[in-house]
Design an enzyme around this catalytic site. Structure first.
Site, short mmCIF file in Angstrom:
data_model
loop_
_atom_site.label_atom_id
_atom_site.label_comp_id
_atom_site.label_asym_id
_atom_site.label_seq_id
_atom_site.Cartn_x
_atom_site.Cartn_y
_atom_site.Cartn_z
N SER A 30 0.81 -1.22 0.00
CA SER A 30 0.00 0.00 0.00
C SER A 30 0.85 1.27 0.00
O SER A 30 0.53 2.23 -0.72
CB SER A 30 -0.95 0.00 1.20
OG SER A 30 -0.23 -0.09 2.42
N ASP A 81 10.69 0.98 -0.88
CA ASP A 81 9.67 -0.01 -0.53
C ASP A 81 9.21 0.24 0.90
O ASP A 81 9.87 0.94 1.68
CB ASP A 81 10.27 -1.42 -0.65
CG ASP A 81 9.20 -2.51 -0.73
OD1 ASP A 81 7.99 -2.19 -0.68
OD2 ASP A 81 9.58 -3.69 -0.83
N ALA A 83 7.51 -1.45 4.68
CA ALA A 83 7.87 -2.51 5.62
C ALA A 83 6.69 -2.77 6.54
O ALA A 83 5.87 -1.89 6.78
CB ALA A 83 9.10 -2.12 6.45
N ASP A 84 6.61 -4.00 7.02
CA ASP A 84 5.58 -4.34 8.00
C ASP A 84 6.05 -4.00 9.41
O ASP A 84 5.25 -3.64 10.27
CB ASP A 84 5.24 -5.83 7.88
CG ASP A 84 4.68 -6.16 6.51
OD1 ASP A 84 3.67 -5.54 6.11
OD2 ASP A 84 5.25 -7.02 5.81
N GLY A 95 6.85 -8.72 3.58
CA GLY A 95 6.21 -9.88 2.97
C GLY A 95 4.72 -9.96 3.20
O GLY A 95 4.09 -10.93 2.80
N GLY A 97 2.63 -8.44 1.63
CA GLY A 97 2.04 -8.45 0.29
C GLY A 97 2.46 -9.64 -0.54
O GLY A 97 2.17 -9.70 -1.73
N GLU A 103 11.23 -8.79 -3.73
CA GLU A 103 11.66 -7.58 -3.04
C GLU A 103 13.11 -7.72 -2.58
O GLU A 103 13.92 -6.81 -2.74
CB GLU A 103 10.75 -7.30 -1.84
CG GLU A 103 9.36 -6.82 -2.23
CD GLU A 103 8.41 -6.74 -1.05
OE1 GLU A 103 7.37 -6.07 -1.20
OE2 GLU A 103 8.69 -7.34 0.00
#
EC number: 5.3.1.6
Length: 223
Positions: A30, A81, A83-84, A95, A97, A103
């Site tokens: 997102s 990018d 990050a969670d 990860g 997504g 990635e």
């Protein structure tokens, strides 16, 4: 600011790290989508992009941005990018997504990794967010047992009653409850399990810069 407004703010801030006339790496998720939308506004300044997933490639193309195959380039200036989770040392869990392998591959080629996220993703210790592990389908059960032996609770990622299949034709096991004291060591340990494609720990090649959205604006961290 709302969470989406924070993501938009860091996406705009990340444009400052885009090098004119070059190919850049673009992540998945997102927050990366907000960045792609911002990148579309300056698409004439760049040569093109390498996408970390089919979904990202589709969104880049929709903005008229040229997609390059990673096999056709030697290096890139920057990979951007989300990050969670990310620590103050730049180690990340990624990860959510399901694009962790691509990635990690694209990030490995970039000279600089810029992580963009809302401030809630900054944590003292990784592991509250389930740790994704991409696995060869036939090795799913074998790998799950190995992950359980490490102290985690492995769960096959499913959607609509079926296993989620990655762009690489693999499955994702999400591991809950791991105590991640040493991310780089655990990354190597899980990657050594036969049947694992890669684990969503980005510690050995973590972020160089993090742009974190907060209610007061964008905070920048360098590692």
């Amino acid at each position: 600011m709302t969470q989406d407004e924070m993501k938009q703010a860091v996406a705009r801030a990340a444009i400052d790290y885009v090098v004119a006339g070059e190919i850049i790496g673009v992540g998945t998720g997102s927050t990366a989508n907000f960045f792609i939308d911002e990148l579309g506004k300056i698409k004439d300044r760049i040569k093109g992009a390498v996408a970390s997933s089919e979904a990202t490639a589709e969104r880049l193309r929709a903005h008229g941005i040229t997609i390059f195959d990673l096999n056709d380039i030697d290096s890139m200036s920057v990979y951007i990018d989300g990050a969670d989770e990310i620590t103050a040392q730049g180690a990340m869990i990624k990860g959510g997504g399901a694009a962790l392998t691509r990635e990690k591959i694209v990030a490995s080629v970039a000279k600089k990794f810029v992580c963009i996220a809302d401030g809630s993703k900054l944590v003292d210790k990784l592991g509250k967010f389930p740790l994704p592990v991409e696995v060869i389908p036939m090795a799913q059960a074998v790998v799950a047992r190995k992950l359980a032996a490490l102290g985690g609770e492995p769960r096959l990622r499913v959607k609509d009653g079926k296993a989620v299949v990655t762009d690489n034709g693999c499955y994702i096991i999400d591991v809950l409850g791991l105590q991640i004291e040493d991310p780089a060591t655990l990354e190597a340990q899980i990657n050594d399990i036969v049947g694992v494609v890669t684990v969503g720990l980005f510690a050995r090649r973590g972020a160089d810069i993090a742009l974190l959205g907060t209610a007061d604006g964008v905070n920048s961290l360098s590692f």
